[in-house]
Enzyme design. Structure first.
Site, PDB file in Angstrom:
ATOM      1  N   GLU A   1      18.231 -18.729  -5.741  1.00  0.00           N
ATOM      2  CA  GLU A   1      19.170 -19.678  -5.131  1.00  0.00           C
ATOM      3  C   GLU A   1      18.743 -20.056  -3.720  1.00  0.00           C
ATOM      4  O   GLU A   1      18.761 -21.239  -3.349  1.00  0.00           O
ATOM      5  CB  GLU A   1      20.579 -19.067  -5.119  1.00  0.00           C
ATOM      6  CG  GLU A   1      21.621 -19.851  -4.346  1.00  0.00           C
ATOM      7  CD  GLU A   1      21.958 -21.201  -4.959  1.00  0.00           C
ATOM      8  OE1 GLU A   1      22.665 -21.976  -4.299  1.00  0.00           O
ATOM      9  OE2 GLU A   1      21.505 -21.480  -6.081  1.00  0.00           O
TER      10      GLU A   1
ATOM     11  N   HIS B   1      15.725 -22.353  -3.766  1.00  0.00           N
ATOM     12  CA  HIS B   1      16.112 -23.715  -4.151  1.00  0.00           C
ATOM     13  C   HIS B   1      16.750 -24.446  -2.973  1.00  0.00           C
ATOM     14  O   HIS B   1      16.442 -25.625  -2.725  1.00  0.00           O
ATOM     15  CB  HIS B   1      17.084 -23.657  -5.331  1.00  0.00           C
ATOM     16  CG  HIS B   1      17.592 -24.987  -5.753  1.00  0.00           C
ATOM     17  ND1 HIS B   1      16.768 -26.041  -6.090  1.00  0.00           N
ATOM     18  CD2 HIS B   1      18.859 -25.454  -5.895  1.00  0.00           C
ATOM     19  CE1 HIS B   1      17.486 -27.094  -6.426  1.00  0.00           C
ATOM     20  NE2 HIS B   1      18.762 -26.769  -6.311  1.00  0.00           N
TER      21      HIS B   1
ATOM     22  N   HIS C   1      24.848 -33.385 -11.487  1.00  0.00           N
ATOM     23  CA  HIS C   1      23.956 -32.949 -10.411  1.00  0.00           C
ATOM     24  C   HIS C   1      22.501 -33.284 -10.737  1.00  0.00           C
ATOM     25  O   HIS C   1      21.772 -33.837  -9.910  1.00  0.00           O
ATOM     26  CB  HIS C   1      24.124 -31.433 -10.209  1.00  0.00           C
ATOM     27  CG  HIS C   1      23.397 -30.884  -9.032  1.00  0.00           C
ATOM     28  ND1 HIS C   1      23.828 -31.052  -7.736  1.00  0.00           N
ATOM     29  CD2 HIS C   1      22.255 -30.175  -8.938  1.00  0.00           C
ATOM     30  CE1 HIS C   1      22.983 -30.460  -6.912  1.00  0.00           C
ATOM     31  NE2 HIS C   1      22.012 -29.922  -7.617  1.00  0.00           N
TER      32      HIS C   1
ATOM     33  N   HIS D   1      24.193 -34.173 -28.118  1.00  0.00           N
ATOM     34  CA  HIS D   1      22.934 -34.405 -27.416  1.00  0.00           C
ATOM     35  C   HIS D   1      21.803 -34.696 -28.403  1.00  0.00           C
ATOM     36  O   HIS D   1      20.970 -35.578 -28.170  1.00  0.00           O
ATOM     37  CB  HIS D   1      22.579 -33.189 -26.560  1.00  0.00           C
ATOM     38  CG  HIS D   1      21.273 -33.325 -25.836  1.00  0.00           C
ATOM     39  ND1 HIS D   1      21.013 -34.351 -24.948  1.00  0.00           N
ATOM     40  CD2 HIS D   1      20.126 -32.577 -25.890  1.00  0.00           C
ATOM     41  CE1 HIS D   1      19.790 -34.229 -24.472  1.00  0.00           C
ATOM     42  NE2 HIS D   1      19.223 -33.173 -25.039  1.00  0.00           N
TER      43      HIS D   1
ATOM     44  N   HIS E   1      10.748 -29.111 -20.872  1.00  0.00           N
ATOM     45  CA  HIS E   1      11.712 -30.106 -21.359  1.00  0.00           C
ATOM     46  C   HIS E   1      12.227 -30.963 -20.195  1.00  0.00           C
ATOM     47  O   HIS E   1      12.289 -32.186 -20.287  1.00  0.00           O
ATOM     48  CB  HIS E   1      12.865 -29.378 -22.047  1.00  0.00           C
ATOM     49  CG  HIS E   1      13.752 -30.251 -22.865  1.00  0.00           C
ATOM     50  ND1 HIS E   1      13.325 -30.907 -23.992  1.00  0.00           N
ATOM     51  CD2 HIS E   1      15.070 -30.571 -22.722  1.00  0.00           C
ATOM     52  CE1 HIS E   1      14.332 -31.602 -24.512  1.00  0.00           C
ATOM     53  NE2 HIS E   1      15.401 -31.405 -23.760  1.00  0.00           N
TER      54      HIS E   1
END
Length: 295
Positions: free
Chosen positions: A58, A61, A123, A212, A274
């Site tokens: 975290e 990032h 996001h 999806h 991906h």
């Protein structure tokens, strides 16, 4: 100076790609709470002592995102001042800054206050728009501003590209929703079936995952059609045909990597691949939308 500008724009584009991947790592590893509800500090410290793995992920990032935010702002100002007469540069520069700030604020809000999965899913989409804006600025830095490439296509095919681009964004959102609702294995270890059937209970994790999949299949068919149409009617415009060749390649790889995520039981590196491929596809269609927009 032009060469330095080009290099800087490329570095910033690669940095934005890194931010996208690091954000995916945070989500996939469940490290969003690595600093508790503390922001911008982490448990009241800039660098927490004896951090756990999720805290390291975290904090890393946050650190990279902050630096990239600064790089994007510098690039936007530089691009604006360098080519003030180009309207598309102004739009891209504004978009790059706006969306990277927006995704940063959304990330902060997710840490301080709990957010719904529907909000959290946006996001990644905002980050993707900022990345595409920076990427297009980098591509345009290699153009002769007095002789920009203009794709000459029919009004109908132009609208088709616009709608395809918008639909791709919707598909990206459904993919992000799968991750944030924990529905990546909602259909179990099966593909293309979903828990042995093609149906799922509305509102369940299986239904989110299945939504999806269906959206991705429609995207694949649409891109195949667009590629065929461009190849048949615009073979003299190599940028258009090559663009859709790349779009077709990326959407095929996207489908394969999506299936591999299921078969590999959520392997992190497959999942990152991906996310990387969808970023390439989004960037490709962004450029195609740009060159047909020009007059």
């Amino acid at each position: 100076m032009k060469r330095f500008y080009q290099i800087y724009s490329i570095i910033t584009s690669l940095g934005m790609l890194l931010v996208l991947l690091m954000g995916a790592v945070v989500t996939k590893t469940g490290s969003g709470d690595g600093c508790g509800n503390s922001w911008p500090l982490c448990y009241g410290e800039i660098l927490p002592t004896a951090p756990k793995l999720e805290t390291i992920i975290e904090v890393s990032h946050r650190f990279v995102s902050a630096w990239l935010g600064l790089l994007v702002i510098i690039l936007a100002i530089w691009a604006w001042r360098r080519e003030p007469h180009r309207r598309e540069i102004k739009i891209l520069a504004g978009s790059a800054v706006f969306f990277i700030i927006l995704q940063g604020l959304l990330g902060a809000a997710a840490v301080i206050w709990s957010q719904s999965s529907a909000v959290l899913a946006s996001h990644f989409g905002f980050s993707l728009v900022s990345f595409a804006s920076v990427l297009l600025i980098a591509i345009l830095s290699f153009e002769d501003p007095d002789r920009p490439f203009i794709a000459k296509v029919s009004p109908a095919f132009k609208k088709n590209i616009y709608w395809l681009f918008a639909y791709l964004y919707a598909v990206v959102y459904t993919g992000a929703l799968v991750r944030h609702t924990g529905s990546s294995m909602g259909c179990g270890p099966e593909f293309p079936l979903c828990n042995g059937t093609i149906f799922a209970t509305i509102g369940s994790q299986a239904s989110i995952h299945l939504l999806h999949r269906i959206a991705a299949i429609v995207l694949f068919i649409w891109i195949v059609y667009a590629w065929y149409h461009a190849r048949k009617y615009y073979s003299d415009q190599k940028v258009v045909t090559k663009g859709f060749q790349f779009a077709l390649l990326f959407v095929i790889l996207q489908g394969v990597s999506g299936a591999l995520i299921v078969y590999s039981n959520l392997n992190l590196f497959v999942a990152l691949g991906h996310g990387l491929i969808i970023s390439f596809l989004f960037g490709t269609l962004s450029y195609l939308a740009l060159i047909v927009y020009r007059k």
